[in-house]
Design a protein around this motif. Structure first.
Motif, short mmCIF file in Angstrom:
data_model
loop_
_atom_site.label_atom_id
_atom_site.label_comp_id
_atom_site.label_asym_id
_atom_site.label_seq_id
_atom_site.Cartn_x
_atom_site.Cartn_y
_atom_site.Cartn_z
N HIS A 57 0.84 -1.20 0.00
CA HIS A 57 0.00 0.00 0.00
C HIS A 57 0.88 1.25 0.00
N SER A 63 1.60 9.93 -1.94
CA SER A 63 1.17 8.80 -2.77
C SER A 63 -0.35 8.64 -2.72
N TRP A 64 -0.93 8.79 -1.54
CA TRP A 64 -2.39 8.71 -1.42
C TRP A 64 -3.05 9.83 -2.21
N LEU A 67 -3.21 8.88 -5.82
CA LEU A 67 -4.31 7.94 -6.05
C LEU A 67 -5.64 8.67 -6.11
N THR A 163 -1.67 8.18 -14.91
CA THR A 163 -1.49 6.76 -14.59
C THR A 163 -0.20 6.22 -15.20
N PHE A 170 2.67 2.14 -7.71
CA PHE A 170 1.63 1.39 -7.01
C PHE A 170 1.50 -0.03 -7.51
N MET A 175 -3.95 0.15 -6.82
CA MET A 175 -4.30 1.38 -7.51
C MET A 175 -5.72 1.32 -8.07
N TYR A 178 -8.43 1.48 -5.00
CA TYR A 178 -8.58 2.74 -4.27
C TYR A 178 -9.00 3.89 -5.17
N GLN A 179 -8.56 3.90 -6.42
CA GLN A 179 -9.00 4.99 -7.28
C GLN A 179 -10.50 4.87 -7.55
N TYR A 229 -4.73 -0.76 -16.28
CA TYR A 229 -3.61 -0.23 -15.51
C TYR A 229 -2.36 -1.09 -15.70
#
Length: 298
Positions: A57, A63-64, A67, A163, A170, A175, A178-179, A229
């Motif tokens: 994670h 980083s969050w 996302l 992306t 990620f 990825m 959470y996206q 992705y």
């Protein structure tokens, strides 16, 4: 991953994305746009949580935030604007305009990261987009939905660009989960400000609704996003991006099969033109004309 597997995943993603248009058209009869999309993405994100719990994670706030930005563009803006546009324009026109993604990808790459492209690549993108328009007989409806769907194409181009640059930071599954989860929450929050929120349940025909909802969550969201992705993170995004021109073609064909929409000769002609555009973008560059990225990294 081998080139053949990358190609198969890319083709799968384009086929699913094309099917999303007629199935999305059906789903609109079950409730308001943002509620349906919120259920789709939050449901998909929650279903994926148990499977990604042990995977790497993000460890930093930055980083969050990345996302969240990807989720805002990919799940909230692309899908929200696209579905809203179909209130005033046809799904075919929406698929054409949203598939302008590769053009915006190149424009944003050039403007934000000073990426240079060969003239042949620019020509391939333009020809490919002409092929997309050809699949609909160049009949694009200039209404409010036109601008909404064009905005969806711009948001999609930005989401693909971000992306492709941030994706390697990620885990692909993390990825994707959470996206979608973040994008779905934003859709629920924005829904009451954009439209009258509603959800209609047809007790007389529940299996059709369950199938459409299940497709939106399991195939359109989880399978499609994970595959796309992975492709963007493990191949040249410039080449992968041009295959998005196939989405309107698959959308027209699936609309013909599922919704009995008319299939015209210019759809097949557009397919040939799309193929030419794809070839030009993917044509190997000579030693003197390779695309060079001046700005590297995020």
């Amino acid at each position: 991953m081998s080139n053949s597997r990358i190609w198969i995943l890319t083709l799968f993603t384009m086929l699913v994305a094309g099917l999303n248009f007629p199935l999305g058209k059906i789903s609109l009869s079950y409730g308001s746009t943002f509620v349906l999309l919120g259920i789709r993405f939050v449901g998909a994100g929650l279903l994926m949580l148990p499977f990604i719990w042990g995977r790497p994670h993000p460890r930093s706030a930055a980083s969050w935030l990345k996302l969240a930005v990807i989720g805002l563009f990919q799940s909230t803006l692309v899908m929200g604007l696209n579905y809203l546009s179909m209130r005033t324009i046809s799904s075919g026109s929406a698929s054409i305009l949203s598939s302008s993604n590769p053009i915006w990808f190149i424009v944003f790459s050039f403007l934000l990261f000073k990426t240079r492209y060969r003239s042949m690549q620019w020509a391939g993108v333009v020809i490919g987009f002409a092929g997309v328009a050809m699949t609909q007989g160049f009949a694009v409806e200039m209404q409010s939905g036109f601008w909404l769907s064009l905005g969806a194409g711009m948001a999609w181009g930005m989401a693909t660009l971000l992306t492709s640059r941030w994706g390697k930071e990620f885990d692909t599954w993390v990825m994707a989960a959470y996206q979608m989860l973040i994008g779905g929450v934003i859709l629920f929050i924005l829904g009451p400000f954009v439209e009258h929120s509603s959800l209609i349940w047809d007790a007389a025909n529940p299996f059709k609704e369950l199938f459409v909802l299940g497709w939106m969550i399991l195939i359109s969201s989880i399978a499609q996003f994970v595959a796309w992705y992975y492709v963007l993170s493990n191949s040249d995004p410039n080449k992968a991006n041009v295959y998005l021109f196939l989405i309107p073609l698959f959308g027209v064909l699936s609309g013909w099969l599922i919704l009995k929409e008319p299939l015209h000769w210019y759809t097949m002609a557009g397919a040939v033109i799309i193929g030419i555009g794809i070839y030009l973008v993917n044509r190997p560059a000579g030693e003197r004309s390779r695309a060079v990225s001046v700005a590297k990294g995020a």
